[in-house]
Design a protein around this motif. Structure first.
Motif, PDB file in Angstrom:
ATOM      1  N   HIS A 125      49.669  38.852  49.125  1.00  0.00           N
ATOM      2  CA  HIS A 125      48.914  39.878  48.394  1.00  0.00           C
ATOM      3  C   HIS A 125      48.095  39.240  47.274  1.00  0.00           C
ATOM      4  CE1 HIS A 125      48.005  43.761  46.547  1.00  0.00           C
ATOM      5  NE2 HIS A 125      48.393  43.244  45.385  1.00  0.00           N
ATOM      6  N   LEU A 126      48.707  38.345  46.524  1.00  0.00           N
ATOM      7  CA  LEU A 126      47.989  37.695  45.426  1.00  0.00           C
ATOM      8  C   LEU A 126      46.880  36.798  45.948  1.00  0.00           C
ATOM      9  CD1 LEU A 126      47.755  37.151  42.391  1.00  0.00           C
ATOM     10  CD2 LEU A 126      49.424  35.293  42.689  1.00  0.00           C
ATOM     11  N   GLN A 137      45.017  37.143  48.639  1.00  0.00           N
ATOM     12  CA  GLN A 137      43.854  37.921  49.043  1.00  0.00           C
ATOM     13  C   GLN A 137      43.064  38.424  47.843  1.00  0.00           C
ATOM     14  OE1 GLN A 137      42.906  37.952  52.177  1.00  0.00           O
ATOM     15  NE2 GLN A 137      44.732  36.755  52.638  1.00  0.00           N
ATOM     16  N   ARG A 138      43.735  38.670  46.727  1.00  0.00           N
ATOM     17  CA  ARG A 138      43.037  39.140  45.528  1.00  0.00           C
ATOM     18  C   ARG A 138      42.384  37.995  44.754  1.00  0.00           C
ATOM     19  NH1 ARG A 138      44.737  44.283  43.972  1.00  0.00           N
ATOM     20  NH2 ARG A 138      42.991  44.133  42.496  1.00  0.00           N
ATOM     21  N   LEU A 139      43.024  36.821  44.795  1.00  0.00           N
ATOM     22  CA  LEU A 139      42.514  35.699  44.002  1.00  0.00           C
ATOM     23  C   LEU A 139      41.322  34.993  44.643  1.00  0.00           C
ATOM     24  CD1 LEU A 139      45.599  33.824  42.493  1.00  0.00           C
ATOM     25  CD2 LEU A 139      43.791  35.035  41.282  1.00  0.00           C
ATOM     26  N   VAL A 194      38.008  36.193  43.482  1.00  0.00           N
ATOM     27  CA  VAL A 194      37.883  35.950  42.043  1.00  0.00           C
ATOM     28  C   VAL A 194      37.516  34.490  41.781  1.00  0.00           C
ATOM     29  CG1 VAL A 194      39.121  35.876  39.854  1.00  0.00           C
ATOM     30  CG2 VAL A 194      39.450  37.809  41.413  1.00  0.00           C
TER      31      VAL A 194
END
Length: 298
Positions: A66-67, A69-71, A74
């Protein structure tokens, strides 16, 4: 909780993308223990395990996936923001990571790379030649080069080549010793070369007979996954080779190779496109590469 820092987030993403602490350390220019410490610090700050480590593999936990895919976006935006300052430099700079289909690497990029690197000495290229379809977002490539029919719809594509003729070539020396094949059936009497694909198969020799595509099995005297090696062998008079004409344009112009069986030439290779994600801001280094390839095509 102290906020995680950039180095920890960057190390975490690199480890999972490379699936190895050692390879991540090499990519980041750090030691493996330092990368391991950064990831461990990130886990301690967040209070959750992010990476499953074994002696043979590295994989994300559910929280880690999950992290990740978000990072990724960014960190991509962060890098793009920093490199946007290149617009204020005299010349664009930075590293471009490209994934390129083998025929495009040989016929489109290889002939022009020296001129591009000479014109833009502050740009570095990291090129991965791969015949498979690559998720350039997940693998953090800046762009890819593939035939038009193999592109995803959410990509911005720029045409960088015309259709590329396919030819059979041999050296005058070989033909003087072995004679010239006059029909496709006579190929069985000659030394032929084949290109090995990553999956272990070989490229078939393709022709066009009476308006229909025909594949001819050749008993290859030499098989390799290195096109340059096979071109060199053909120039040295060791046999026949079928490949895109642009790959051997210089050898044909110099008379080191000649084309054969032209009346049965197959349809040209599809045009190649450079593509990149539509939602990603174009970096200055990528912009000048696109302009350069367009210029060379014209």
């Amino acid at each position: 909780m102290t906020a995680p820092n950039f180095a920890e987030a960057n190390a975490f993403v690199a480890v999972l993308e490379q699936k190895s602490f050692t390879r991540a350390a090499k990519q980041l220019g750090l030691s493996p223990p330092r990368v391991s410490a950064l990831v461990r610090n990130l886990e301690e700050r967040l209070g959750v395990r992010l990476v499953e480590r074994t002696t043979r593999s590295v994989s994300p936990t559910i929280a880690g996936e999950h992290l990740l895919q978000r990072l990724r976006p960014v960190l991509d935006d962060y890098r793009t923001a920093l490199e946007s300052t290149n617009e204020f430099r005299d010349k664009p700079a930075g590293l471009l990571r490209l994934t390129v289909a083998p025929p495009a690497a040989d016929s489109v990029l290889e002939p022009v790379l020296p001129s591009f690197l000479e014109r833009y000495p502050e740009i570095s290229l990291d090129i991965s030649v791969d015949s498979g379809l690559v998720d350039i977002v997940a693998q953090r490539f800046d762009a890819g080069i593939r035939p038009g029919e193999r592109l995803e719809r959410d990509m911005i594509a720029v045409r960088i080549s015309d259709e590329i003729p396919i030819v059979v070539v041999a050296s005058p020396r070989y033909l003087s010793e072995r004679g010239e094949p006059r029909t496709l059936q006579e190929l069985a009497e000659h030394n032929c070369f084949s290109v090995r694909l990553p999956n272990g198969a070989t490229y078939p020799w393709r022709f066009h007979v009476k308006g229909r595509p025909v594949e001819v099995h050749v008993d290859a005297r030499l098989t390799a996954n290195a096109t340059k090696m096979l071109v060199r062998a053909a120039v040295e008079g060791m046999g026949l080779f079928q490949l895109p004409r642009q790959v051997v344009a210089r050898e044909l112009d110099a008379g080191q190779l000649v084309t054969l069986l032209d009346e049965w030439a197959p349809p040209p290779v599809d045009r190649f496109f450079l593509y990149y994600p539509s939602r990603r801001q174009m970096r200055p280094a990528l912009r000048v590469l696109i302009d350069f390839l367009r210029e060379r095509r014209r």
